[in-house]
Scaffold this motif. Structure first.
Motif, PDB file in Angstrom:
ATOM      1  N   TYR A  75     -17.076  47.640 -55.542  1.00 34.09           N
ATOM      2  CA  TYR A  75     -16.334  47.112 -54.097  1.00 34.09           C
ATOM      3  C   TYR A  75     -16.778  46.455 -54.136  1.00 34.09           C
ATOM      4  O   TYR A  75     -18.276  45.892 -53.663  1.00 34.09           O
ATOM      5  CB  TYR A  75     -16.167  48.525 -53.769  1.00 34.09           C
ATOM      6  N   PHE A  77     -16.344  43.250 -50.827  1.00 35.54           N
ATOM      7  CA  PHE A  77     -14.930  43.213 -49.390  1.00 35.54           C
ATOM      8  C   PHE A  77     -15.960  42.006 -49.358  1.00 35.54           C
ATOM      9  O   PHE A  77     -16.824  40.990 -48.905  1.00 35.54           O
ATOM     10  CB  PHE A  77     -15.318  43.682 -48.515  1.00 35.54           C
ATOM     11  N   GLU A  81     -10.264  40.554 -48.087  1.00 33.77           N
ATOM     12  CA  GLU A  81      -9.660  41.374 -49.668  1.00 33.77           C
ATOM     13  C   GLU A  81     -11.184  41.756 -49.934  1.00 33.77           C
ATOM     14  O   GLU A  81     -11.813  41.410 -49.753  1.00 33.77           O
ATOM     15  CB  GLU A  81      -9.257  40.251 -50.673  1.00 33.77           C
ATOM     16  N   LEU A  82     -10.389  43.131 -50.746  1.00 35.02           N
ATOM     17  CA  LEU A  82     -11.497  44.262 -51.301  1.00 35.02           C
ATOM     18  C   LEU A  82     -11.356  44.132 -53.057  1.00 35.02           C
ATOM     19  O   LEU A  82     -10.279  44.367 -52.974  1.00 35.02           O
ATOM     20  CB  LEU A  82     -11.386  45.270 -51.212  1.00 35.02           C
ATOM     21  N   ILE A 159     -18.199  48.122 -45.460  1.00 34.90           N
ATOM     22  CA  ILE A 159     -17.098  48.627 -46.097  1.00 34.90           C
ATOM     23  C   ILE A 159     -15.748  48.898 -45.382  1.00 34.90           C
ATOM     24  O   ILE A 159     -14.475  48.262 -44.865  1.00 34.90           O
ATOM     25  CB  ILE A 159     -16.553  48.291 -47.932  1.00 34.90           C
ATOM     26  N   GLN A 162     -15.376  47.141 -42.103  1.00 35.37           N
ATOM     27  CA  GLN A 162     -15.450  45.541 -42.114  1.00 35.37           C
ATOM     28  C   GLN A 162     -13.227  45.670 -42.566  1.00 35.37           C
ATOM     29  O   GLN A 162     -12.845  45.179 -42.003  1.00 35.37           O
ATOM     30  CB  GLN A 162     -15.363  44.682 -43.929  1.00 35.37           C
ATOM     31  N   PHE A 163     -12.935  47.228 -42.967  1.00 32.43           N
ATOM     32  CA  PHE A 163     -11.236  47.338 -43.069  1.00 32.43           C
ATOM     33  C   PHE A 163     -10.425  47.551 -41.827  1.00 32.43           C
ATOM     34  O   PHE A 163      -9.748  47.199 -41.116  1.00 32.43           O
ATOM     35  CB  PHE A 163     -11.222  48.426 -43.775  1.00 32.43           C
TER      36      PHE A 163
END
Length: 173
Positions: A75, A77, A81-82, A159, A162-163
């Motif tokens: 993954y 980030f 976008e991921l 992650i 950040q989301f």
């Protein structure tokens, strides 16, 4: 400009079909060349080199099977976008998905009651997790190319933060 970059690697656990394919590949390396050698010795002794060729092909097939059943997901980030890459055999990389945070409808931990309102949508499911029974899986519903997608991932804390920072109203952590 301050760029945001986080990455995380998740190793996928083997399921029953992976174990079956690996077992068949090993058995094929032993049994098939033996049978071919017997048949060649009986019907075409002048072509004894054929059993060596069959053995080499079976070993090559076993290597391919082992690489394809050894899968990791990476993954990344980056900004908003991921990106999810599938790494097979620790050598071959393939881009599986790119999830733009702006298209995310909702993201929450698997089993969250708020996800129930999205279950009646017409969506397809993709699982980019380790397939373990741990409770660190998250579900992302997002609008892809004309259809909703349900993406299952196992992100790390960076992650997730950040989301949450990028889409605070649509992410539950």
């Amino acid at each position: 400009m301050n760029s945001i970059y986080h990455e995380w690697l998740v190793k996928r656990n083997r399921i029953f079909s992976d174990i079956v394919f690996r077992t068949l590949a090993i058995l094929g390396c032993v049994v098939v060349p033996f049978i071919v050698s017997l048949l060649i010795a009986k019907f075409a002794p002048f072509f004894i080199f054929g059993s060596v060729v069959v053995f080499a092909l079976m070993v090559w097939l076993a290597v391919v099977v082992f690489k394809r059943t050894n899968v990791e997901y990476e993954y990344k980030f980056l900004q908003d976008e991921l990106r999810i890459d599938k790494i097979m055999g620790q050598s071959k990389r393939k881009r599986c998905a790119t999830v733009n945070v702006g298209k995310v409808e909702f993201m929450a931990k698997e089993g969250d009651p708020e996800l129930d309102s999205f279950e009646n949508l017409d969506y397809y499911v993709v699982d980019y997790s380790s397939r373990s029974d741990e409770d660190n899986k998250y579900v992302i519903f997002y609008k892809g190319e004309g259809q909703y997608a349900k993406v299952i991932i196992e992100p790390n804390d960076d992650i997730l933060k950040q989301f949450k920072y990028t889409a605070p109203n649509r992410v539950r952590i």
